[in-house]
Structures are given as structure tokens and as C-alpha cells.
Design an enzyme around this catalytic site. Structure first.
Site: not given
Ligand code: O7M
Length: 260
Positions: A84, A228, A206, A22, A91, A214
Site C-alpha cells: 500500500k 486470507g 474480503g 497472513d 520514497t 466468492a
Molecule cells: O481474508 P482476510 O480477511 O483474512 O484477509 C484479507 C487480506 O486482504 C489481508 O491481507 C488484507 O490486508 C487485504 N486487504 C483487505 O482485506 N481489504 C482491502 O481492502 C485491501 C486488502 C489488500 O489486499 O490490499 C491490497
């Protein structure tokens, strides 16, 4: 198929880290080259790649995203689309089909829409195309309690139970390839891990930027960590990925030893 791909990839890389690629908003060409750069440098410490709409919107599914997917596959990494998916079945099926056809090995869906006329067409398509479906069970952010944590009446048993417990049961019943549970809620990982009985792997986002740890997430029962910003925004993404991988892999090895 997808589950085995993930297990094989994790074993080979000695890593259960999934990179959430991301990037902050930028021009598509710069986003693509930065994405490829991070992937190329961090890949030895990863077991998979996850993209979300943050990447698909600017890069285009059959354009820049396909380039990233093809690079990931060349590097031996399975790919996950964090869509998601959350609509009516017709759809949902069309959305999933586009992602699978573009080269994603799995999609993430929201079980809230239910089976009949909701998730069933996605699971049927996934089995036909030998791809994966991962379900949200408890998200990582603070407000997750308002939805995933609310107490609801189960439509079958009529008992009052937390929403996430129903989602975990659906993950088992529908034979999902994974369940997403935030690394920020260790108690939820423990509880959901127990109810999944080791039959559905837990994917935990998270870690790092959202405050999750971790080692603790793996010890609580997570199988894979979705990471991310702690990697993508690090000065040295390769080093950051290696450090997180090391902590997580050691914990998962020691958990396996204890379970034997
Ligand atoms: O490590 P980060 O916080 O920069 O990014 C976390 C990634 O996990 C980011 O792509 C979010 O959209 C995703 N994510 C969450 O952070 N929390 C959730 O509960 C679920 C997701 C996810 O991956 O959903 C599948």
C-alpha cells in the site's frame, strides 16, 4: 508482463484465488515454517501469493520472505507485495525497488498520492523491471466509505464525484495492472467493473472472514479473489482453498460464457 503471468497462472491452476499468507504474530522461525507448510499444501488451488508487512516485519525481506517467494516461484505462483505504497515519488520508488529486487512480481499502491512526484516513479520502475502495479480503489472494511467513498471535487473536471470513481479512472489512465475493490461491496465491484471496461482486472479481498462471498464477488465483476483467514486459519487449508477455488472458478467460467 505481470498481467499475463497472472492470466497464465489462473488458467493453469483453474483458480483465481490469491492466498493472503497472513499469520498471527509468532516467533519468526515458526512463522516461516507454518507459511511454507500452508503454501505447500494449498498451492494447487491458487493462482498467486500475496504477502503484507505482517510477514515482512518478522521474517525480513531478504531473509525469510525471500525463502517464501522462491518457494512460490518454484510452484509457479506469481507474488504480490501488499505494501500500500503511499509516499512521495522518491520514497515510493525506493520501496518498490526493494520489493521487486527481493522477488515480488507486483506491488500494491495507494493512488491517493497522485501521479506527479507520487506514483509516476513507481510505474516507470515497474515497466523497466517488467513488474506490476496494483492500485487500491475501494477497500473492504466498513470505514472505507469515509475515504474511498467520500464525495470530492475532481481536480481536473471540477465535478463532485465519489473518490473511488476518480481512483478507478486513474487505474485506467495509468494503465495499472489491477484495481483492488472489496468483495464486501458488490455494488462497488459492479460500478467499478463497468468503468474499467474490462481493461484493468479487479482484485477483491474480503471473502470469508470479512463476510464477502466468492461466487457473488466474481458474478459482480471481480477477476481475482484475495483470501486470507478463510484458508490460513482453516483446520485444513488445502481443503478450504479447494472449496473457495471451486465456487469462484465455476462463477468466472459462467460469467465468461454469458459475456460471449
Ligand atoms: O481474508 P482476510 O480477511 O483474512 O484477509 C484479507 C487480506 O486482504 C489481508 O491481507 C488484507 O490486508 C487485504 N486487504 C483487505 O482485506 N481489504 C482491502 O481492502 C485491501 C486488502 C489488500 O489486499 O490490499 C491490497
Amino acid at each position: 508482463m505481470f498481467r499475463q503471468k497472472m492470466e497464465k497462472s489462473a488458467k493453469k491452476a483453474k483458480s483465481n484465488i490469491i492466498l493472503a499468507l497472513d499469520l498471527p504474530a509468532d516467533k519468526p522461525r515458526r512463522l516461516l515454517s507454518r507459511s511454507l507448510q500452508i503454501l505447500n499444501s494449498a498451492h494447487p488451488y491458487l493462482c498467486a501469493l500475496k504477502l503484507n508487512r505482517q510477514a515482512v516485519l518478522p521474517l525480513g525481506l531478504f531473509d525469510g520472505v525471500q525463502e517464501i517467494l522462491s518457494r512460490a516461484h518454484d510452484l509457479g505462483l506469481p507474488t504480490i507485495m501488499d505494501a500500500k505504497i503511499n509516499d512521495i515519488g522518491n520514497t515510493n520508488r525506493a520501496i518498490a525497488e526493494y520489493y521487486y529486487k527481493a522477488g515480488f512480481d507486483a506491488v500494491i499502491c495507494n493512488p491517493f498520492v497522485g501521479w506527479d512526484g507520487g506514483m509516476q516513479p513507481v510505474f516507470e520502475l515497474a515497466r523497466k523491471m517488467e513488474c506490476g502495479v496494483i492500485l487500491l480503489v475501494y477497500m473492504s472494511h466498513k470505514g472505507a466509505v469515509e475515504g474511498y467513498g467520500q464525495i470530492v471535487q475532481d481536480s481536473t473536471s471540477k465535478w463532485l464525484v465519489p473518490q473511488y470513481r476518480i481512483f478507478a479512472e486513474k487505474a485506467l489512465k495509468w494503465n495499472a495492472d489491477g484495481a483492488v475493490v472489496g468483495a464486501t461491496y458488490l455494488d462497488k465491484i459492479r460500478e467499478i467493473h463497468a468503468s474499467l471496461k474490462g481493461k484493468v482486472p479487479i482484485y477483491s479481498p474480503g471473502v470469508g472472514a470479512q463476510g464477502g462471498d466468492a461466487k457473488a464477488a466474481i458474478e459482480a465483476g471481480a477477476n481475482y479473489l484475495i483470501v486470507g483467514r478463510a484458508i490460513v486459519e482453516a483446520k485444513n487449508p488445502e481443503k478450504a482453498a479447494d472449496q473457495i477455488r471451486d465456487a469462484a472458478w465455476r462463477s468466472s467460467r459462467s460469467r465468461t460464457r454469458k459475456a460471449k
